[in-house]
Design an enzyme around this catalytic site. Structure first.
Site, short mmCIF file in Angstrom:
data_model
loop_
_atom_site.label_atom_id
_atom_site.label_comp_id
_atom_site.label_asym_id
_atom_site.label_seq_id
_atom_site.Cartn_x
_atom_site.Cartn_y
_atom_site.Cartn_z
N CYS A 99 34.63 56.72 51.35
CA CYS A 99 34.65 55.29 51.00
C CYS A 99 35.32 54.55 52.16
O CYS A 99 36.47 54.84 52.47
CB CYS A 99 35.43 55.15 49.70
SG CYS A 99 35.68 53.45 49.20
N CYS A 159 39.26 53.07 43.33
CA CYS A 159 38.54 51.82 43.59
C CYS A 159 39.39 50.62 43.27
O CYS A 159 39.97 50.52 42.19
CB CYS A 159 37.33 51.74 42.66
SG CYS A 159 35.83 52.08 43.49
N CYS A 174 38.68 38.27 43.67
CA CYS A 174 38.38 38.80 42.34
C CYS A 174 39.71 39.11 41.65
O CYS A 174 40.58 39.76 42.24
CB CYS A 174 37.50 40.03 42.44
SG CYS A 174 35.97 39.68 43.34
N CYS A 204 41.24 42.75 41.40
CA CYS A 204 41.19 43.63 42.57
C CYS A 204 42.43 43.47 43.44
O CYS A 204 42.82 42.37 43.81
CB CYS A 204 39.94 43.29 43.38
SG CYS A 204 39.86 44.16 44.96
N GLU A 238 42.28 51.12 54.97
CA GLU A 238 42.24 52.44 54.34
C GLU A 238 40.82 52.96 54.18
O GLU A 238 39.88 52.19 54.01
CB GLU A 238 42.92 52.36 52.97
CG GLU A 238 44.42 52.15 53.11
CD GLU A 238 45.15 51.96 51.80
OE1 GLU A 238 46.31 52.38 51.72
OE2 GLU A 238 44.60 51.39 50.86
N CYS A 259 40.44 40.79 52.02
CA CYS A 259 39.16 40.23 51.59
C CYS A 259 39.36 38.74 51.36
O CYS A 259 40.37 38.33 50.80
CB CYS A 259 38.71 40.92 50.29
SG CYS A 259 37.06 40.42 49.75
N1 SAH Z 1 33.84 43.86 48.09
C1 SAH Z 1 32.88 44.76 47.63
C2 SAH Z 1 33.22 46.22 47.89
C3 SAH Z 1 34.62 46.68 47.67
S1 SAH Z 1 35.21 46.81 46.02
C4 SAH Z 1 32.62 44.55 46.16
O1 SAH Z 1 33.37 43.82 45.52
O2 SAH Z 1 31.62 45.07 45.67
C5 SAH Z 1 34.47 48.29 45.36
C6 SAH Z 1 34.35 48.28 43.84
O3 SAH Z 1 35.62 48.43 43.19
C7 SAH Z 1 33.78 46.97 43.32
O4 SAH Z 1 32.83 47.18 42.32
C8 SAH Z 1 35.01 46.32 42.76
O5 SAH Z 1 34.65 45.33 41.85
C9 SAH Z 1 35.72 47.48 42.15
N2 SAH Z 1 37.13 47.24 41.85
C10 SAH Z 1 37.96 46.36 42.45
N3 SAH Z 1 39.21 46.43 41.90
C11 SAH Z 1 39.15 47.36 40.93
C12 SAH Z 1 40.12 47.90 40.04
N4 SAH Z 1 41.38 47.50 40.07
N5 SAH Z 1 39.72 48.85 39.19
C13 SAH Z 1 38.43 49.30 39.18
N6 SAH Z 1 37.49 48.84 40.02
C14 SAH Z 1 37.83 47.88 40.89
FE1 SF4 Z 2 36.86 41.47 47.70
FE2 SF4 Z 2 37.97 43.04 45.86
FE3 SF4 Z 2 36.27 41.11 45.12
FE4 SF4 Z 2 35.34 43.28 46.43
S1 SF4 Z 2 36.28 43.25 44.39
S2 SF4 Z 2 34.83 41.13 46.81
S3 SF4 Z 2 37.09 43.70 47.79
S4 SF4 Z 2 38.29 40.81 46.10
#
Ligand code: SAH
Ligand code: SF4
Length: 393
Positions: free
Chosen positions: A129, A369, A140, A143, A116, A136
């Site tokens: 974006c 995000c 996390c 996420c 996406e 991934c």
């Molecule tokens: N993998 C990279 C980039 C993609 S995530 C990273 O982790 O930085 C982009 C941003 O969205 C990151 O700061 C991530 O921590 C945040 N993010 C992920 N899941 C989220 C959620 N459910 N609500 C708000 N922010 C989130």
């Molecule tokens: Fe991967 Fe989501 Fe963690 Fe970014 S926030 S490193 S996309 S698992």
């Protein structure tokens, strides 16, 4: 008995065109690769530089996809290109437009995978974006992308392709015969979609070099932000080889909490991360680092957290971007209350840092995000798979 007539098969005279998927794609080649590919197909060395420049403009300045339209190349040369190369982009599966104008593109790439990209229009600017991986490998816990089973790195063409497809949709390409467009609908690109960009470093770097090239899409390095969860050894390389702005998914102020939220912290903890960040602005000759901080109710949102955060980043030119948690089906956290987010923001602001609260965009189409996850991959990783990866991580 008469001798059997020999069977001859003159394969050389049958004109063959390799199946599309096997022909080299001009999209995603670096300038050097493009030139080498042209030479390999018979372009004289002396002409190669010029042909490379012409093609580059057609592809990345005019957004042309049809060799026949490349009118400053001889007909035979165009025919050669059409026979030897393809111009291939990911395919749009669906496009959704949110009530707030946010556009989400679901794209299909080779192997039937889906990724996406999201376009977010704002007053005076527009941010695209983009994703760097299918899913991934990191997990996390807040996420949605991190729960996706299937992972592969995107190719350079698939990364640049997201920018090109959004430009198609927004009709942003320059038009021959008209003056160069100065109004930019896509004024900024952020690598904040699916995937960890620093685990796909080479492809992300080459793709961003294409996006920054002055004779093409021509986006300044200061308008590109790469977000990482903290792949420490690749951060200095990012400064050196891409030179874009950096955002860090920080999200916690103690190792105990960050280990839970951003498991890569077990490998490179807060101290190790901050040590490389201190050098980034000088190395990349850029201003501030963005610290992203997702607000999770009762987990990382206390006044003490805010004070610790300020202390930790002391001395680093920084902006702290507070992200109200975007919920997804089955998520194990809740968004912090609004009053809590404001109190947190206040402490940071009083300590002298900008602390904008990111307004969730495109929530009605799950485009915010951390909500990206392709429709074909809704299955959750098993707890066992996640545990195994965390250990390996
Ligand atoms: N993998 C990279 C980039 C993609 S995530 C990273 O982790 O930085 C982009 C941003 O969205 C990151 O700061 C991530 O921590 C945040 N993010 C992920 N899941 C989220 C959620 N459910 N609500 C708000 N922010 C989130
Ligand atoms: Fe991967 Fe989501 Fe963690 Fe970014 S926030 S490193 S996309 S698992």
């Amino acid at each position: 008995m008469t001798a059997t007539a020999p069977i001859t098969q003159d394969v050389m005279t049958i004109p063959r065109k390799a199946p599309e998927g096997l022909m080299p794609n001009l999209i995603g080649m670096t300038r050097e690769q493009l030139r080498a590919a042209l030479v390999a197909q018979g372009t004289p060395e002396k002409q190669a530089k010029m042909r490379e420049g012409q093609l580059w403009q057609w592809l990345y300045h005019w957004g042309v996809r049809d060799f026949a339209a490349m009118t400053n190349l001889a007909k035979e040369y165009r025919a050669m290109l059409a026979e030897k190369f393809v111009i291939r982009l990911p395919e749009i599966v669906t496009k959704q437009v949110s009530a707030d104008g946010t556009r989400k593109y679901l794209l299909r790439i080779d192997g039937g995978h889906e990724v996406e990209a999201v376009y977010i229009p704002e007053e005076g600017r527009g941010t695209l974006c983009i994703s760097s991986q299918v899913g991934c490998t990191l997990t996390c816990s807040f996420c949605h992308t991190g729960t996706q089973k299937l992972v592969r790195n995107l190719t350079v063409a698939e990364i640049v392709g997201q920018v090109m497809i959004a430009r198609d949709d927004l009709q942003e390409w320059n038009i021959p015969g008209e003056t160069k467009r100065e109004d930019r609908l896509i004024s900024n690109v952020v690598l904040m979609g699916m995937g960890e960009p620093l685990y796909n470093f080479d492809n992300v770097r080459d793709a961003m070099q294409i996006v920054m090239d002055n004779e093409g899409i021509s986006l300044s390095r200061r308008r590109i932000t790469l977000s990482t969860s903290g792949v420490v050894p690749e951060i200095a390389r990012t400064a050196d080889e891409i030179g874009c702005l950096l955002a860090i998914s920080f999200h916690a102020t103690t190792d105990a909490v960050r280990d839970q939220l951003v498991p890569i912290n077990k490998k490179w903890n807060i101290e190790a991360l901050l040590a490389v960040l201190r050098d980034y602005p000088r190395l990349s000759n850029s201003e501030r680092i963005t610290f992203e901080y997702v607000m999770l109710k009762g987990v990382n949102d206390s006044d003490d957290d805010a004070r610790r955060l300020v202390k930790l980043i002391k001395g680093i030119p920084a902006k702290i971007n507070l992200i109200p948690f975007n919920e997804w089906p089955g998520a194990p956290y809740q968004r912090s209350d609004w009053a809590r987010i404001e109190a947190f923001s206040d402490i940071i602001f009083k300590a002298g840092y900008a602390s904008p609260i990111r307004t969730p965009r495109g929530e009605d189409i799950m485009a915010a995000c951390g909500q990206l996850k392709s429709a074909t991959e809704r299955g959750r990783k098993s707890a066992k798979a996640i545990a195994a990866e965390t250990e390996r991580g």
